[in-house]
Design a protein around this motif. Structure first.
Motif, PDB file in Angstrom:
ATOM      1  N   LEU A 376       0.830  -1.210   0.000  1.00  0.00           N
ATOM      2  CA  LEU A 376       0.000   0.000   0.000  1.00  0.00           C
ATOM      3  C   LEU A 376       0.862   1.256   0.000  1.00  0.00           C
ATOM      4  O   LEU A 376       0.696   2.139  -0.849  1.00  0.00           O
ATOM      5  N   VAL A 381      -2.045   4.948  -4.815  1.00  0.00           N
ATOM      6  CA  VAL A 381      -3.251   4.243  -4.387  1.00  0.00           C
ATOM      7  C   VAL A 381      -4.502   4.978  -4.870  1.00  0.00           C
ATOM      8  O   VAL A 381      -4.566   6.210  -4.812  1.00  0.00           O
ATOM      9  N   ARG A 387      -7.625   4.170   2.587  1.00  0.00           N
ATOM     10  CA  ARG A 387      -6.418   3.348   2.554  1.00  0.00           C
ATOM     11  C   ARG A 387      -6.629   2.065   3.361  1.00  0.00           C
ATOM     12  O   ARG A 387      -6.068   1.015   3.022  1.00  0.00           O
TER      13      ARG A 387
END
Length: 575
Positions: A376, A381, A387
């Motif tokens: 991540l 992203v 997230r």
């Protein structure tokens, strides 16, 4: 310096103070106020633009009262706090506002209609003549231009905005504000169309992935037994010597390895030729480790380039740019993968190489994966999900890989999280929440295995003394931590915090070509064993060996094994 600039006719100087977006104390604010008052007194003819970014500033009234001519504020990563503070407190008449409205840290096209609405709210407080439209931070965090990305799906490429495109978005917004939206209607419409097409992509709206997230509460994120019980089961299963030795995963990638990969990617080698070459490298690596005397082996990771890119290429939900390079540190640049859609497992990614390596030896071979939080934090992203949600998608995909490794007979599995701390929010009040979901994602990926399967992890690139509790909560059976360059600080942490899981503090620094002596490594081991339980201690380098050469790697590992043998004789004489 400022006086010299003023003398040379400079009108504006930007001074970056991102620290002011952290938890600034009252004493620190007094210091800042004094410093900028002195700057103003000594350079009265120079105009100072004070820039903050990456977060909102907590004390809005204090920063707006500083003796500067302009203040840049982040309206993207502040959770909406800056706009509220602006409306509640107003804006001083003697200052310019640099409104950071375009995301300088991610690569997605902005919703220009939403940005125009934000500008209207700001302009209701700050006159346009004292308003600057700007990115939320420096654009060094994003690539230069999308022009060369002809290999991407046109819909995905249309949703991207690198540095040049972000500047163009600012131009469009300025024209819409100054001349009216009709002046740039075609460009606004094109932006809307590109965003809508991207949002509707089926791979961004997968019901199977959404269903998995909805069922998270039903998926265990903890092992069947506590570590104290697992430890005894694993000790009986593996029968390792005290103070077992291992490495972090990768072995030196020689020019021959890189050349072979290039030939394969260009089509000069077919799959069979490439696989045969990789098997040769794996076998040589296994034989070398056996000859040196290492207890737990690795296959060497010769098939991998970047530790995140490798997995991104094998999971659904990622795309890769051709020239999306950004500065990492110093002169080092990286090309982060792009998480553009729902992340999902496709098929086993590491099983073949790990099983082949294990077939060559009676010693245990670790399976090697990159953890969900590192994937991540080292990717660009998607910004339509939190997230946390994306991390959970990655974790569920990796969980299937972990179980596939175990089913294939690989029952030591290392899931690396070197970037865990990099995602830590700047504000202290937000850090616990991040650590909670980051730890949960790791545990989702690793908790489905049998009690006798040993889960390892590795962390590097940062200090850990203030997050020992989170590291313990990962519940990894063994964690290796880069510590050779800050060994004393980390040892003092364990004097204050008891750590009751398996742990390896790196006993030599792989970032240097120097080969440390047996005595140096023995000293590192002895210092660690003053505060750590010997039966839980592992001996390893502080990081992967990919960037090193064999000429220094082999003697360093030989010395490490000798140091381990000496420590066993000292601490386990009866054994």
């Amino acid at each position: 310096m400022l006086t010299e600039l003023e003398r040379e006719g400079v009108q504006w100087v930007q001074i970056d103070e991102p620290y002011l977006a952290t938890n600034v104390t009252a004493d620190e604010w007094k210091l800042v106020e004094n410093l900028y008052r002195r700057i103003r007194e000594q350079t009265a003819g120079l105009r100072i633009m004070l820039q903050t970014y990456f977060e909102g500033v907590d004390d809005f009234e204090k920063i707006t009262s500083l003796s500067v001519d302009g203040i840049g504020l982040d309206f993207v990563h502040d959770g909406g706090k800056t706009a509220k503070a602006l409306e509640q407190s107003g804006w001083p008449e003697d200052k310019v506002l640099g409104a950071g409205l375009i995301d300088g840290r991610n690569i997605w096209r902005a919703d220009l209609d939403a940005k125009l609405e934000a500008i209207r709210r700001i302009a209701a407080v700050v006159p346009l003549e004292r308003l600057i439209l700007q990115p939320s931070c420096s654009l060094l965090h994003v690539p230069v231009s999308t022009r060369a990305e002809s290999g991407l799906d046109p819909v995905v490429r249309g949703a991207l905005a690198f540095a040049e495109e972000k500047l163009d978005e600012l131009r469009i917004l300025r024209a819409a504000v100054r001349q009216g939206e009709q002046a740039v209607e075609a460009e606004l419409a094109a932006s809307r169309e590109a965003l809508n097409a991207f949002r509707l992509l089926p791979e961004r709206n997968r019901e199977d992935v959404a269903s998995g997230l909805r069922q998270l509460a039903d998926i265990p994120d903890s092992r069947n037994r506590p570590f104290s019980e697992r430890f005894e089961l694993q000790r009986n299963k593996w029968q390792l010597p005290p103070l077992p030795t291992t490495t972090i995963g990768s072995f030196p990638q020689t020019p021959e390895v890189r050349q072979a990969r290039l030939k394969w990617r260009r089509g000069e080698w077919n799959d069979a030729q490439y696989e045969a070459f990789m098997k040769e490298q794996i076998e040589a690596c296994i034989r070398l480790q056996e000859e040196i005397g290492i207890d737990v082996l690795v296959h060497g990771e010769f098939e991998r380039t970047d530790m995140v890119e490798y997995f991104g290429e094998k999971l659904d939900g990622f795309v890769f740019t051709r020239n999306g390079w950004v500065q990492s540190y110093g002169s080092r640049c990286v090309k982060p993968p792009v998480i553009y859609a729902d992340v999902a497992f496709v098929q086993p990614m590491t099983v073949k190489e790990s099983v082949y390596a294990q077939s060559l030896t009676d010693r245990p071979v670790k399976g090697m994966l990159t953890g969900p939080i590192t994937i991540l934090n080292w990717s660009f992203v998607r910004d339509d999900l939190s997230r946390e949600q994306v991390a959970n998608q990655i974790a569920l995909a990796l969980r299937q890989e972990v179980l596939a490794l175990e089913k294939a007979g690989i029952e030591m599995i290392q899931v690396d999280e070197p970037a865990l701390r990099e995602g830590l929010p700047l504000k202290q009040e937000d850090q616990d929440a991040y650590l909670q979901w980051a730890v949960k994602a790791f545990r989702l990926a690793t908790s489905g295995v049998k009690d006798t399967t040993q889960i390892h992890t590795h962390m590097c690139y940062c200090e850990f003394h203030d997050m020992i509790d989170a590291i313990r909560s990962l519940d990894a059976d063994v964690i290796s931590i880069e510590s050779s360059r800050s060994h004393g600080e980390l040892i003092s942490s364990f004097e204050q915090h008891d750590y009751d899981h398996g742990i390896g503090l790196g006993v030599y620094d792989i970032h240097s070509p120097r080969v440390p002596s047996v005595e140096e490594m023995s000293d590192m081991i002895d210092r660690a064993l003053r505060v750590l339980r010997p039966e839980l201690f592992w001996i390893n380098p502080d990081c992967g060996l990919k960037t090193r050469g064999l000429a220094e790697t082999v003697p360093a590992l030989r010395n490490m094994v000798q140091a381990a043998q000496a420590a066993r004789a000292q601490h386990f004489q009866r054994a």
